[in-house]
Scaffold this motif. Structure first.
Motif, short mmCIF file in Angstrom:
data_model
loop_
_atom_site.label_atom_id
_atom_site.label_comp_id
_atom_site.label_asym_id
_atom_site.label_seq_id
_atom_site.Cartn_x
_atom_site.Cartn_y
_atom_site.Cartn_z
N GLN A 54 60.94 90.09 82.17
CA GLN A 54 61.66 88.72 82.37
C GLN A 54 62.77 88.46 83.28
O GLN A 54 63.47 89.57 83.62
CB GLN A 54 61.54 87.54 81.10
CG GLN A 54 63.36 87.93 80.33
CD GLN A 54 63.53 87.08 79.26
OE1 GLN A 54 63.23 87.32 78.56
NE2 GLN A 54 64.79 86.80 79.23
N ASP A 55 63.19 88.14 83.85
CA ASP A 55 64.11 87.42 84.88
C ASP A 55 65.57 87.94 83.42
O ASP A 55 65.55 87.86 83.01
CB ASP A 55 64.09 86.35 85.19
CG ASP A 55 65.20 85.60 86.34
OD1 ASP A 55 65.03 87.16 87.28
OD2 ASP A 55 66.48 84.79 86.20
N ARG A 56 66.37 89.11 84.88
CA ARG A 56 67.89 88.99 84.69
C ARG A 56 69.24 88.08 84.11
O ARG A 56 69.28 87.75 82.55
CB ARG A 56 68.40 90.28 84.88
CG ARG A 56 68.01 91.26 84.86
CD ARG A 56 68.07 92.03 85.77
NE ARG A 56 70.01 92.29 86.09
CZ ARG A 56 70.75 92.89 86.38
NH1 ARG A 56 70.62 93.87 86.66
NH2 ARG A 56 72.12 92.59 86.12
N ALA A 57 68.44 87.14 84.34
CA ALA A 57 69.75 85.69 83.74
C ALA A 57 69.86 85.63 83.07
O ALA A 57 70.88 85.50 82.44
CB ALA A 57 69.62 84.66 85.18
N PRO A 58 68.88 84.45 82.12
CA PRO A 58 68.80 84.69 80.79
C PRO A 58 69.48 85.55 79.88
O PRO A 58 70.06 85.35 78.59
CB PRO A 58 67.08 84.27 80.06
CG PRO A 58 66.67 83.63 81.68
CD PRO A 58 67.37 84.82 82.41
N VAL A 59 69.19 86.44 80.31
CA VAL A 59 69.87 87.85 78.93
C VAL A 59 71.06 87.82 79.47
O VAL A 59 72.21 88.12 78.71
CB VAL A 59 68.95 89.80 78.95
CG1 VAL A 59 69.79 90.28 78.90
CG2 VAL A 59 67.68 89.33 78.83
N ILE A 60 71.74 87.76 80.84
CA ILE A 60 72.68 87.96 81.39
C ILE A 60 73.96 86.31 80.65
O ILE A 60 74.79 86.43 80.06
CB ILE A 60 72.75 87.71 82.77
CG1 ILE A 60 72.89 89.04 83.37
CG2 ILE A 60 74.75 87.83 83.23
CD1 ILE A 60 72.51 89.24 84.49
N ARG A 61 73.10 85.38 80.86
CA ARG A 61 73.63 84.55 80.12
C ARG A 61 73.90 84.00 78.59
O ARG A 61 74.70 83.94 78.39
CB ARG A 61 73.23 82.91 80.26
CG ARG A 61 73.15 82.47 82.34
CD ARG A 61 72.86 80.81 81.92
NE ARG A 61 71.00 80.78 81.73
CZ ARG A 61 70.40 81.19 83.32
NH1 ARG A 61 70.63 81.76 83.99
NH2 ARG A 61 68.99 81.24 82.66
N PHE A 62 73.26 85.31 77.83
CA PHE A 62 72.89 85.08 76.49
C PHE A 62 74.45 85.79 76.00
O PHE A 62 74.88 85.60 75.37
CB PHE A 62 71.67 85.78 75.57
CG PHE A 62 71.77 86.45 74.30
CD1 PHE A 62 72.03 85.17 73.27
CD2 PHE A 62 71.62 87.53 74.01
CE1 PHE A 62 71.93 85.66 72.27
CE2 PHE A 62 71.58 88.38 72.69
CZ PHE A 62 72.07 86.85 72.11
N VAL A 63 74.21 87.47 76.94
CA VAL A 63 75.35 88.45 76.33
C VAL A 63 76.93 87.56 76.78
O VAL A 63 77.78 87.72 75.92
CB VAL A 63 75.04 89.33 77.49
CG1 VAL A 63 76.65 90.17 76.89
CG2 VAL A 63 74.13 90.43 76.81
N ALA A 64 76.66 86.33 77.52
CA ALA A 64 78.49 86.23 77.95
C ALA A 64 78.33 84.94 76.88
O ALA A 64 79.65 84.96 76.89
CB ALA A 64 77.80 85.09 79.32
N SER A 65 77.29 84.47 76.88
CA SER A 65 77.69 83.16 74.98
C SER A 65 78.06 83.33 74.20
O SER A 65 78.78 83.40 72.91
CB SER A 65 76.56 82.31 74.57
OG SER A 65 76.41 82.08 73.75
N ASP A 116 71.61 81.13 66.95
CA ASP A 116 70.81 80.13 68.40
C ASP A 116 69.70 79.51 67.94
O ASP A 116 69.11 78.27 67.81
CB ASP A 116 70.73 81.04 69.12
CG ASP A 116 72.05 81.28 70.74
OD1 ASP A 116 73.11 80.92 70.21
OD2 ASP A 116 72.23 82.33 71.88
N GLU A 117 68.97 80.61 67.28
CA GLU A 117 67.62 80.15 66.75
C GLU A 117 67.62 79.07 65.24
O GLU A 117 66.48 78.39 65.25
CB GLU A 117 67.10 81.24 66.85
CG GLU A 117 66.48 81.61 68.16
CD GLU A 117 65.14 81.91 68.15
OE1 GLU A 117 64.42 82.84 67.06
OE2 GLU A 117 64.98 83.73 68.59
N GLY A 118 68.84 79.29 64.57
CA GLY A 118 68.66 78.62 63.24
C GLY A 118 67.66 78.95 62.72
O GLY A 118 67.03 77.73 62.02
N VAL A 119 66.97 80.16 62.28
CA VAL A 119 66.54 81.01 61.41
C VAL A 119 66.37 80.29 59.97
O VAL A 119 67.54 80.11 59.42
CB VAL A 119 66.36 82.14 61.33
CG1 VAL A 119 65.96 82.98 63.01
CG2 VAL A 119 67.13 82.97 61.36
N THR A 120 65.28 80.17 59.81
CA THR A 120 65.52 79.58 58.02
C THR A 120 65.34 80.83 57.46
O THR A 120 65.33 82.21 58.14
CB THR A 120 64.12 79.71 57.90
OG1 THR A 120 63.02 79.91 58.25
CG2 THR A 120 63.40 77.61 58.48
#
Length: 174
Positions: A54-65, A116-120
């Motif tokens: 996948q594109d790198r952007a979502p991973v970069i945004r997640f790490v920043a978050s 983020d996922e709110g896992v049960t």
């Protein structure tokens, strides 16, 4: 239930004081097992959210978050290391050698993914079971042999004695 397994269960359930208490009692062997379990849990959680190629952007945004949420000072979680851990979990990079910094980064990445996922509760149990299975897989022994020759000793050793205090700082329990 072994202490490393119980410690990871405490972390996944958000019981950080129990997690910290168990970490303080770890032997060198416990730290190695916990590192394997933590890596397995991160691998499972990463693959629930991201896909290889996948594109790198979502991973970069997640790490920043994650760094915004769990690294208030911005100095304890190296973004390059955190991104490398995500890509390694997806099988796109070689495994990251074990170190105190890697344990802290894996911990906060895992916490971020679960939050983020709110896992049960049942999903947490599935992640823990899959992490145990991944840690027990024969390829784990090969990866450990490759990284032990170049990596720092485990977080419970003198060389990584700061992992416990760094985790306390990251998790707001210190």
């Amino acid at each position: 239930m072994t202490d490393p397994h119980a410690a990871l269960r405490e972390l996944l359930a958000g019981r950080l004081r129990g997690h910290e208490r168990r970490l303080r009692r770890f032997t060198e062997r416990d730290w190695r097992r916990y590192g394997d379990l933590l890596a397995g849990a991160l691998r499972v959680a990463v693959r629930r959210r991201f896909v290889a190629g996948q594109d790198r952007a979502p991973v970069i945004r997640f790490v920043a978050s994650v760094r915004e949420r769990y690294d208030a000072g911005g100095h304890d979680v190296d973004p390059v290391l955190a991104e490398a851990l995500v890509w390694a979990a997806l099988g796109e990079r070689p495994p990251v050698p074990s170190s105190a910094a890697a344990v802290v980064a894996r911990t906060v990445l895992l916490l971020g993914l679960l939050e983020d996922e709110g896992v049960t509760d049942s999903e947490r149990d599935e992640i823990l079971a899959a992490a145990t299975q991944a840690a027990d897989a024969p390829t784990q022994d090969v990866e450990r042999q490759e990284t032990e020759s170049t990596a720092d000793p485990g977080p419970g050793s003198r060389g990584n004695a700061g992992a416990g205090s760094a985790l306390k700082s990251q998790l707001g329990t210190g």
